[in-house]
Write a protein that holds these residues in place. Structure first.
Motif, PDB file in Angstrom:
ATOM      1  N   GLY A 178       2.497 -24.415  12.059  1.00 56.43           N
ATOM      2  CA  GLY A 178       3.644 -25.300  11.878  1.00 56.43           C
ATOM      3  C   GLY A 178       4.289 -25.577  13.222  1.00 56.43           C
ATOM      4  N   VAL A 179       4.478 -26.844  13.534  1.00 60.11           N
ATOM      5  CA  VAL A 179       4.999 -27.263  14.840  1.00 60.11           C
ATOM      6  C   VAL A 179       6.333 -27.977  14.637  1.00 60.11           C
ATOM      7  N   ALA A 180       7.347 -27.538  15.352  1.00 65.50           N
ATOM      8  CA  ALA A 180       8.686 -28.113  15.212  1.00 65.50           C
ATOM      9  C   ALA A 180       8.726 -29.542  15.751  1.00 65.50           C
ATOM     10  N   SER A 181       9.357 -30.417  14.975  1.00 64.90           N
ATOM     11  CA  SER A 181       9.572 -31.800  15.390  1.00 64.90           C
ATOM     12  C   SER A 181      10.871 -32.266  14.740  1.00 64.90           C
ATOM     13  N   TYR A 182      11.109 -33.586  14.754  1.00 63.49           N
ATOM     14  CA  TYR A 182      12.376 -34.090  14.230  1.00 63.49           C
ATOM     15  C   TYR A 182      12.139 -35.190  13.195  1.00 63.49           C
ATOM     16  N   HIS A 183      13.108 -35.288  12.272  1.00 59.12           N
ATOM     17  CA  HIS A 183      13.056 -36.252  11.184  1.00 59.12           C
ATOM     18  C   HIS A 183      13.590 -37.616  11.624  1.00 59.12           C
ATOM     19  N   ASP A 184      14.058 -37.720  12.859  1.00 54.00           N
ATOM     20  CA  ASP A 184      14.593 -38.975  13.384  1.00 54.00           C
ATOM     21  C   ASP A 184      14.288 -39.041  14.874  1.00 54.00           C
ATOM     22  N   ASP A 185      14.702 -40.122  15.513  1.00 52.19           N
ATOM     23  CA  ASP A 185      14.431 -40.295  16.940  1.00 52.19           C
ATOM     24  C   ASP A 185      15.610 -39.895  17.815  1.00 52.19           C
ATOM     25  N   GLU A 186      16.523 -39.088  17.246  1.00 54.91           N
ATOM     26  CA  GLU A 186      17.669 -38.586  18.004  1.00 54.91           C
ATOM     27  C   GLU A 186      17.695 -37.061  17.986  1.00 54.91           C
ATOM     28  N   ARG A 187      16.513 -36.482  18.057  1.00 58.52           N
ATOM     29  CA  ARG A 187      16.355 -35.016  18.098  1.00 58.52           C
ATOM     30  C   ARG A 187      17.049 -34.325  16.924  1.00 58.52           C
ATOM     31  N   GLY A 188      16.945 -34.947  15.747  1.00 57.76           N
ATOM     32  CA  GLY A 188      17.455 -34.341  14.527  1.00 57.76           C
ATOM     33  C   GLY A 188      18.923 -34.541  14.248  1.00 57.76           C
ATOM     34  N   LYS A 189      19.610 -35.314  15.083  1.00 57.97           N
ATOM     35  CA  LYS A 189      21.061 -35.476  14.889  1.00 57.97           C
ATOM     36  C   LYS A 189      21.394 -36.174  13.580  1.00 57.97           C
ATOM     37  N   LYS A 190      20.523 -37.076  13.137  1.00 61.17           N
ATOM     38  CA  LYS A 190      20.805 -37.842  11.912  1.00 61.17           C
ATOM     39  C   LYS A 190      20.219 -37.186  10.662  1.00 61.17           C
ATOM     40  N   LEU A 191      18.968 -36.748  10.739  1.00 60.72           N
ATOM     41  CA  LEU A 191      18.272 -36.292   9.534  1.00 60.72           C
ATOM     42  C   LEU A 191      17.736 -34.864   9.628  1.00 60.72           C
ATOM     43  N   GLY A 192      17.911 -34.218  10.765  1.00 56.91           N
ATOM     44  CA  GLY A 192      17.491 -32.826  10.872  1.00 56.91           C
ATOM     45  C   GLY A 192      16.062 -32.663  11.386  1.00 56.91           C
ATOM     46  N   ARG A 193      15.532 -31.501  11.113  1.00 57.01           N
ATOM     47  CA  ARG A 193      14.224 -31.131  11.660  1.00 57.01           C
ATOM     48  C   ARG A 193      13.102 -31.429  10.675  1.00 57.01           C
ATOM     49  N   ASN A 194      11.893 -31.479  11.215  1.00 50.36           N
ATOM     50  CA  ASN A 194      10.676 -31.704  10.450  1.00 50.36           C
ATOM     51  C   ASN A 194       9.599 -30.781  11.012  1.00 50.36           C
ATOM     52  N   THR A 195       8.697 -30.349  10.158  1.00 45.99           N
ATOM     53  CA  THR A 195       7.584 -29.518  10.621  1.00 45.99           C
ATOM     54  C   THR A 195       6.267 -30.264  10.430  1.00 45.99           C
ATOM     55  N   ILE A 196       5.515 -30.370  11.508  1.00 47.57           N
ATOM     56  CA  ILE A 196       4.138 -30.876  11.464  1.00 47.57           C
ATOM     57  C   ILE A 196       3.229 -29.688  11.161  1.00 47.57           C
ATOM     58  N   TYR A 197       2.274 -29.875  10.266  1.00 43.04           N
ATOM     59  CA  TYR A 197       1.336 -28.794   9.964  1.00 43.04           C
ATOM     60  C   TYR A 197      -0.075 -29.159  10.387  1.00 43.04           C
ATOM     61  N   ILE A 198      -0.702 -28.257  11.131  1.00 42.23           N
ATOM     62  CA  ILE A 198      -2.110 -28.358  11.478  1.00 42.23           C
ATOM     63  C   ILE A 198      -2.837 -27.313  10.651  1.00 42.23           C
ATOM     64  N   ILE A 199      -3.724 -27.776   9.784  1.00 42.42           N
ATOM     65  CA  ILE A 199      -4.352 -26.923   8.774  1.00 42.42           C
ATOM     66  C   ILE A 199      -5.841 -26.810   9.067  1.00 42.42           C
ATOM     67  N   HIS A 200      -6.303 -25.605   9.375  1.00 42.72           N
ATOM     68  CA  HIS A 200      -7.729 -25.345   9.599  1.00 42.72           C
ATOM     69  C   HIS A 200      -8.312 -24.810   8.295  1.00 42.72           C
ATOM     70  N   MET A 201      -9.188 -25.614   7.695  1.00 43.31           N
ATOM     71  CA  MET A 201      -9.681 -25.285   6.363  1.00 43.31           C
ATOM     72  C   MET A 201     -11.096 -25.859   6.201  1.00 43.31           C
ATOM     73  N   ASP A 202     -12.024 -25.028   5.795  1.00 40.49           N
ATOM     74  CA  ASP A 202     -13.410 -25.473   5.581  1.00 40.49           C
ATOM     75  C   ASP A 202     -13.980 -26.170   6.815  1.00 40.49           C
ATOM     76  N   ASP A 203     -13.738 -25.606   7.995  1.00 39.85           N
ATOM     77  CA  ASP A 203     -14.248 -26.136   9.266  1.00 39.85           C
ATOM     78  C   ASP A 203     -13.669 -27.488   9.644  1.00 39.85           C
ATOM     79  N   LEU A 204     -12.645 -27.933   8.933  1.00 41.65           N
ATOM     80  CA  LEU A 204     -11.964 -29.180   9.253  1.00 41.65           C
ATOM     81  C   LEU A 204     -10.558 -28.890   9.753  1.00 41.65           C
ATOM     82  N   VAL A 205     -10.023 -29.826  10.538  1.00 41.64           N
ATOM     83  CA  VAL A 205      -8.636 -29.720  11.003  1.00 41.64           C
ATOM     84  C   VAL A 205      -7.865 -30.905  10.423  1.00 41.64           C
TER      85      VAL A 205
END
Length: 216
Positions: free
Chosen positions: A83-110
């Motif tokens: 899980g990688v920290a990011s933002y739900h808006d283009d103002e570093r989360g000031k409007k809508l808060g934080r978002n998490t990007i997920y990179i999922i390694h599963m069955d030899d796929l990313v």
């Protein structure tokens, strides 16, 4: 792996031994009816990109799954999730808060699920997602990136498969403004939605492929 879109930002990733659900959607986020596409779904793992309605309906998923909420590294049933920290808006989360990007390694796929990302990727985030084979990204604008930003992120990551989400094909009047604009940005036309997408490491396309899924 079989990938099914359950509407909004919710996907079912069904692997050889594990089923994972991303951002489980509340029923009203799909078509306004009472029935939820999650009602018959069991999973081992759920990822939640942010704790907003429409993305956190974990009680709708059966099978007593492990729930992943937020940045960090997780290993569950031989599935590695970052899980990688990011933002739900283009103002570093000031409007809508934080978002998490997920990179999922599963069955030899990313698989990379961007959640409700609200900005293009800075260099430090790009490094985290650079190995994605399959990219699941919002295109609808509003509370997340729009079609133009989505196209820019695709050029940043260069995945092998792109599956758009967070638009509403059940509302015909919104298709030209969302999906059609995305297709124009990507220079593609005539793609037909399909009910599911099946992929393995060996079957990944050589050239990038855009896959449209019909929400279940």
């Amino acid at each position: 792996m079989e990938i099914t879109w359950l509407g909004h930002s919710c996907f079912q990733l069904r692997g050889k031994n594990v089923t994972l659900i991303t951002d489980p959607a509340t029923p009203q986020q799909n078509d306004g009816s009472e029935a939820s596409p999650l009602s018959k779904v069991n999973a081992s793992i759920i990822t939640v990109s942010h704790n907003h309605p429409g993305h956190n309906y974990v009680q709708g998923v059966g099978g007593n799954p492990r729930v992943v909420r937020g940045p960090g590294e997780y290993e569950i049933s031989d599935v590695l999730i970052t899980g990688v920290a990011s933002y739900h808006d283009d103002e570093r989360g000031k409007k809508l808060g934080r978002n998490t990007i997920y990179i999922i390694h599963m069955d030899d796929l990313v698989i990379c699920h961007l959640g409700d990302l609200g900005h293009v990727l800075p260099e430090e985030l790009l490094e985290e997602v650079a190995d994605a084979d399959v990219l699941l990204l919002p295109i609808g604008g509003g509370n997340s990136i729009n079609a133009t930003q989505a196209a820019e992120i695709i050029s940043q990551i260069e995945p092998r498969v792109v599956i758009p989400m967070h638009y509403h094909p059940e509302q015909p009047e919104s298709i030209p403004a969302q999906l059609n604009k995305f297709c124009r940005e990507m220079g593609v036309e005539g793609i037909q939605p399909q009910p599911k997408f099946t992929v393995t490491k060996s079957s990944l396309p050589v050239a990038m492929q855009i896959v449209l899924l019909s929400p279940r």
